[in-house]
Write a protein that holds these residues in place. Sequence first.
Motif, PDB file in Angstrom:
ATOM      1  N   GLU A  44       0.818  -1.213   0.000  1.00 52.80           N
ATOM      2  CA  GLU A  44       0.000   0.000   0.000  1.00 52.80           C
ATOM      3  C   GLU A  44       0.851   1.262   0.000  1.00 52.80           C
ATOM      4  OE1 GLU A  44      -2.607  -0.420   3.319  1.00 52.80           O
ATOM      5  OE2 GLU A  44      -3.582  -2.200   2.499  1.00 52.80           O
ATOM      6  N   ARG A  90     -13.829   7.412  -6.099  1.00 50.36           N
ATOM      7  CA  ARG A  90     -12.806   7.227  -5.067  1.00 50.36           C
ATOM      8  C   ARG A  90     -12.603   5.740  -4.769  1.00 50.36           C
ATOM      9  NH1 ARG A  90     -11.244  11.778  -2.216  1.00 50.36           N
ATOM     10  NH2 ARG A  90     -12.388  13.682  -2.737  1.00 50.36           N
ATOM     11  N   PHE A  91     -13.680   4.977  -4.738  1.00 50.70           N
ATOM     12  CA  PHE A  91     -13.576   3.548  -4.464  1.00 50.70           C
ATOM     13  C   PHE A  91     -12.887   2.824  -5.621  1.00 50.70           C
ATOM     14  CE2 PHE A  91     -15.401  -0.807  -4.295  1.00 50.70           C
ATOM     15  CZ  PHE A  91     -14.890  -1.173  -3.058  1.00 50.70           C
ATOM     16  N   GLU A  94      -9.248   3.331  -5.385  1.00 44.33           N
ATOM     17  CA  GLU A  94      -8.622   2.472  -4.387  1.00 44.33           C
ATOM     18  C   GLU A  94      -8.300   1.096  -4.976  1.00 44.33           C
ATOM     19  OE1 GLU A  94      -7.974   2.822  -0.737  1.00 44.33           O
ATOM     20  OE2 GLU A  94      -7.714   4.787  -1.661  1.00 44.33           O
ATOM     21  N   ILE A  95      -9.235   0.546  -5.738  1.00 41.75           N
ATOM     22  CA  ILE A  95      -9.016  -0.763  -6.358  1.00 41.75           C
ATOM     23  C   ILE A  95      -7.871  -0.693  -7.363  1.00 41.75           C
ATOM     24  CG2 ILE A  95     -10.049  -2.559  -7.799  1.00 41.75           C
ATOM     25  CD1 ILE A  95     -12.771  -1.772  -6.657  1.00 41.75           C
ATOM     26  N   ARG A  97      -5.451   1.489  -7.634  1.00 31.89           N
ATOM     27  CA  ARG A  97      -4.163   1.787  -7.002  1.00 31.89           C
ATOM     28  C   ARG A  97      -3.530   0.511  -6.440  1.00 31.89           C
ATOM     29  NH1 ARG A  97      -5.822   5.328  -3.996  1.00 31.89           N
ATOM     30  NH2 ARG A  97      -5.125   7.208  -5.090  1.00 31.89           N
ATOM     31  N   LYS A  98      -4.320  -0.334  -5.811  1.00 31.87           N
ATOM     32  CA  LYS A  98      -3.776  -1.562  -5.238  1.00 31.87           C
ATOM     33  C   LYS A  98      -3.366  -2.552  -6.324  1.00 31.87           C
ATOM     34  CE  LYS A  98      -5.809  -1.250  -0.648  1.00 31.87           C
ATOM     35  NZ  LYS A  98      -6.646  -1.863   0.390  1.00 31.87           N
ATOM     36  N   ARG A 127     -11.195   3.229   5.075  1.00 32.01           N
ATOM     37  CA  ARG A 127      -9.886   3.861   5.027  1.00 32.01           C
ATOM     38  C   ARG A 127      -9.614   4.569   6.357  1.00 32.01           C
ATOM     39  NH1 ARG A 127      -9.909   7.628  -0.100  1.00 32.01           N
ATOM     40  NH2 ARG A 127      -7.802   8.044   0.657  1.00 32.01           N
ATOM     41  N   TYR A 137     -14.484   4.470   1.957  1.00 29.97           N
ATOM     42  CA  TYR A 137     -14.377   3.030   1.765  1.00 29.97           C
ATOM     43  C   TYR A 137     -13.125   2.664   0.960  1.00 29.97           C
ATOM     44  CZ  TYR A 137     -19.236   3.092   3.283  1.00 29.97           C
ATOM     45  OH  TYR A 137     -20.369   3.280   4.004  1.00 29.97           O
ATOM     46  N   THR A 138     -12.656   1.465   1.155  1.00 38.13           N
ATOM     47  CA  THR A 138     -11.561   0.933   0.379  1.00 38.13           C
ATOM     48  C   THR A 138     -11.803  -0.551   0.146  1.00 38.13           C
ATOM     49  OG1 THR A 138      -9.145   0.758   0.208  1.00 38.13           O
ATOM     50  CG2 THR A 138     -10.118   0.295   2.362  1.00 38.13           C
ATOM     51  N   THR A 140     -10.297  -4.303   0.530  1.00 35.53           N
ATOM     52  CA  THR A 140      -9.277  -5.037   1.277  1.00 35.53           C
ATOM     53  C   THR A 140      -8.450  -5.859   0.296  1.00 35.53           C
ATOM     54  OG1 THR A 140     -10.678  -6.973   1.626  1.00 35.53           O
ATOM     55  CG2 THR A 140     -10.853  -5.189   3.247  1.00 35.53           C
TER      56      THR A 140
END
Length: 272
Positions: A44, A90-91, A94-95, A97-98, A127, A137-138, A140
């Motif tokens: 991360e 934004r969610f 997050e996906i 980016r990971k 988050r 939210y993010t 996992t």
Amino acid sequence: MSPRTTGGLDLVRSSNAGKPTWTLVGTGALAHARTDHIHTTDLEATTVDKQLLRSSVEDVMESVDRYSATLAATPSGAGWLHVQHVPVRRFVAEIVRKLLALNSWAPFASAPGPLTLAPYEGLVGLRSSSSREYLAYTVTWSGVAYVLGAAAPHNPTRSAQLRNRARTSTANTEPSPLPSDLGRQDVLALSWTSRHAATLTPVLAELARGGQRSLLLDLATDAAERCSAGRSSAPSRWHGETVDRDSGRTKRLPSRGPKQGDASLGAAGIRR
């Protein structure tokens, strides 16, 4: 890489019939691991290409808009993605980016393979930037594995932190129908983060197109989160006002919608 002893999850390489696979396991299980592994917090913290991240998020959002934007709508006809564009984007970020961080880790990039989920870990979590007023939210790492095709027969959608969060301010019931003789009412919108303002603006724009008047009240306690006139008026399509919480002064926003008089709802009495 030496094993971490602070808890959490590691991604460790294994094999299945000679093919590389990757498994999420508790850090304590890797005390004597000799194969490639990395703690998820290190993944991360990986720096990803911002331009690639931005373009990838745009591609995903275009697909979401194309295939699911019309699946649900508000009673007034506004599409769910139009209303929830900011948190959804934004969610998605997050996906993406990971996924980019995972692909940038050399051992995985050189031997990509399926991921096995951590047993019973939720797929969606919170988050660290979440607050009492706003949940960020993010996904996992088990959620990342699910996105990549892993089966999740025993993994709940929400993380334990999210499931155990108190919900005293909302009732899990359908709202009562409005009285049939209720006339058109002015709309009062509340914002206590800049994200609220960005999310509310499309809704107020939709109302303005139907001649509905609205008022946006800024309740942010953090100056960085206030919906200043410059930030709130970006769409420049709805007729309303913002009220500065400290001074009580009203700032009028530009409008391209039909003006039907001032949208004042007694803002003069508002104070900290």
